[in-house]
Design a protein around this motif. Structure first.
Motif, mmCIF file in Angstrom:
data_model
loop_
_atom_site.group_PDB
_atom_site.id
_atom_site.type_symbol
_atom_site.label_atom_id
_atom_site.label_comp_id
_atom_site.label_asym_id
_atom_site.label_seq_id
_atom_site.Cartn_x
_atom_site.Cartn_y
_atom_site.Cartn_z
ATOM 1 N N ALA A 104 -37.836 -17.849 66.961
ATOM 2 C CA ALA A 104 -37.659 -19.242 66.520
ATOM 3 C C ALA A 104 -37.204 -19.290 65.072
ATOM 4 O O ALA A 104 -36.298 -20.077 64.711
ATOM 5 N N LEU A 105 -37.810 -18.455 64.213
ATOM 6 C CA LEU A 105 -37.410 -18.443 62.810
ATOM 7 C C LEU A 105 -35.963 -18.003 62.652
ATOM 8 O O LEU A 105 -35.201 -18.572 61.842
ATOM 9 N N ASN A 106 -35.543 -16.987 63.447
ATOM 10 C CA ASN A 106 -34.168 -16.518 63.383
ATOM 11 C C ASN A 106 -33.185 -17.608 63.817
ATOM 12 O O ASN A 106 -32.136 -17.823 63.183
ATOM 13 N N ARG A 107 -33.486 -18.300 64.925
ATOM 14 C CA ARG A 107 -32.604 -19.364 65.391
ATOM 15 C C ARG A 107 -32.542 -20.513 64.384
ATOM 16 O O ARG A 107 -31.462 -21.081 64.127
ATOM 17 N N ILE A 108 -33.661 -20.856 63.806
ATOM 18 C CA ILE A 108 -33.675 -21.956 62.833
ATOM 19 C C ILE A 108 -32.845 -21.599 61.610
ATOM 20 O O ILE A 108 -32.015 -22.398 61.128
ATOM 21 N N ASN A 109 -33.052 -20.381 61.105
ATOM 22 C CA ASN A 109 -32.275 -19.965 59.931
ATOM 23 C C ASN A 109 -30.779 -19.884 60.248
ATOM 24 O O ASN A 109 -29.927 -20.255 59.425
ATOM 25 N N GLY A 110 -30.449 -19.369 61.452
ATOM 26 C CA GLY A 110 -29.042 -19.311 61.846
ATOM 27 C C GLY A 110 -28.418 -20.695 61.945
ATOM 28 O O GLY A 110 -27.268 -20.929 61.512
ATOM 29 N N ALA A 111 -29.175 -21.639 62.557
ATOM 30 C CA ALA A 111 -28.656 -23.010 62.672
ATOM 31 C C ALA A 111 -28.467 -23.642 61.302
ATOM 32 O O ALA A 111 -27.457 -24.340 61.056
ATOM 33 N N ARG A 112 -29.406 -23.404 60.425
ATOM 34 C CA ARG A 112 -29.272 -23.957 59.079
ATOM 35 C C ARG A 112 -28.052 -23.360 58.359
ATOM 36 O O ARG A 112 -27.312 -24.058 57.653
ATOM 37 N N GLY A 113 -27.842 -22.049 58.540
ATOM 38 C CA GLY A 113 -26.671 -21.413 57.923
ATOM 39 C C GLY A 113 -25.371 -21.985 58.458
ATOM 40 O O GLY A 113 -24.417 -22.260 57.700
ATOM 41 N N GLU A 114 -25.287 -22.178 59.792
ATOM 42 C CA GLU A 114 -24.084 -22.755 60.388
ATOM 43 C C GLU A 114 -23.852 -24.181 59.899
ATOM 44 O O GLU A 114 -22.716 -24.601 59.653
ATOM 45 N N ALA A 115 -24.950 -24.931 59.772
ATOM 46 C CA ALA A 115 -24.806 -26.310 59.286
ATOM 47 C C ALA A 115 -24.299 -26.336 57.858
ATOM 48 O O ALA A 115 -23.406 -27.136 57.511
ATOM 49 N N GLU A 116 -24.836 -25.459 57.024
ATOM 50 C CA GLU A 116 -24.374 -25.422 55.638
ATOM 51 C C GLU A 116 -22.906 -24.984 55.557
ATOM 52 O O GLU A 116 -22.120 -25.507 54.754
#
Length: 325
Positions: A253-265
């Motif tokens: 979950a932490l990996n997916r959240i960080n990845g999504a945040r990176g893609e959004a940025e």
């Protein structure tokens, strides 16, 4: 030999004279042996003069007044014992015991109104010779009665199962404490060293039933222990697997959240650049997309409708394998 010579040899005065000396010597020897008393290394002597306590003497050679004084030797350094419910017939490497005739001492009633056969030993020492001799009449017999009374009192407060199984050591300790309190109260000069339960059994007529109950209890304890062992083996392993699964899920979950945040940025940064220069940004995105897609196409051949002219589009694989220096 003449009659006159015979009369001289058996003169009565001569006999009386020597007989008197012999009597004196014998009397002196008796008085000497009566006056000299030897006290052993484990004993002390209590001297009674005309029926009254006079003194206490230490181990060794001691003297008393004959016919006026009497000495009692008390084993103060020796551990003594009293046996109940049995008697030791011969002591040694393999001691032999006699139980017949002593059932009245050992047969007792427990708190739940069951009979049990309790055999025990009281080990004690004499620590005060004066109190031992004069404070209580027949201190050994009194101690015997006190020991039996104390054991019956303690056993009478417990169930038969406690007496036969888990409560034996507690019973021995309680009897020892109670018996010492009685000795102090009576001032009999005795110190209790230890109370040992020699053997505790149900009466003979009901012994098979008691043995069956004990076997059932032992089997129950065995099954409980086995179940606890299985529990301790399975439950911690299951808990470990559960913790591992939870940790893996949290990491995913932490990996997916960080990845999504990176893609959004990244998208936000691209959008900001697009606002400033739309054509340049669009061209750059197009080229970056081709850069990702074309290496995956492989060899591409373009022909006309009739297939007469063949035009290779790109030789990307060769360009990738042999990059230009």
């Amino acid at each position: 030999m003449s009659d006159k010579q015979f009369e001289i040899n058996v003169n009565p005065d001569w006999i009386k004279k020597y007989l008197f000396k012999i009597v004196l010597v014998v009397a002196a020897v008796i008085v000497l042996f009566s006056a000299v008393k030897t006290v052993g290394p484990e004993e002390e002597g209590v001297v009674i003069q005309l029926g009254e306590y006079n003194r206490t003497v230490n181990p060794g050679l001691n003297f008393i007044i004959p016919f006026a004084e009497t000495m009692y030797k008390i084993p103060v350094q020796r551990q003594l014992k009293q046996e109940f419910g049995f008697r030791t017939s011969s002591a040694g490497t393999q001691s032999e015991y006699v139980k017949s005739g002593f059932g009245d001492e050992s047969m007792m009633l427990t708190g739940d109104l069951n009979l049990t056969d309790v055999e025990w030993v009281v080990q004690y020492r004499i620590v005060n010779s004066y109190n031992y001799l004069f404070k209580v009449r027949n201190a050994d017999k009194t101690l015997n009665d006190m020991s039996e009374a104390a054991m019956r009192k303690i056993v009478g407060d417990r169930t038969v199962n406690e007496v036969l199984t888990v409560g034996r050591q507690e019973i021995a300790t309680s009897v020892e404490i109670l018996l010492q309190e009685l000795c102090d109260e009576y001032e009999n000069g005795i110190r209790i060293d230890q109370v040992v339960l020699q053997d505790v059994n149900p009466p003979e007529p009901v012994k098979p039933s008691f043995n069956a109950v004990n076997e059932a209890q032992q089997e129950r304890e065995t099954l409980i222990n086995e179940a606890e062992a299985d529990y301790n083996r399975v439950i911690p392993r299951a808990r470990g697997i559960a913790d591992e699964t939870i940790q893996l899920a949290e990491a995913y979950a932490l990996n997916r959240i960080n990845g999504a945040r990176g893609e959004a940025e990244r998208f936000n940064s691209v959008y900001a650049a697009y606002i400033k220069a739309p054509e340049v940004t669009r061209q750059r995105l197009y080229l970056e997309t081709l850069e990702k897609v074309l290496p995956k196409i492989g060899n591409t051949i373009i022909t006309d409708e009739t297939g007469s002219n063949v035009l290779p589009l790109l030789n990307l694989n060769k360009a990738i394998q042999n990059p230009t220096p």
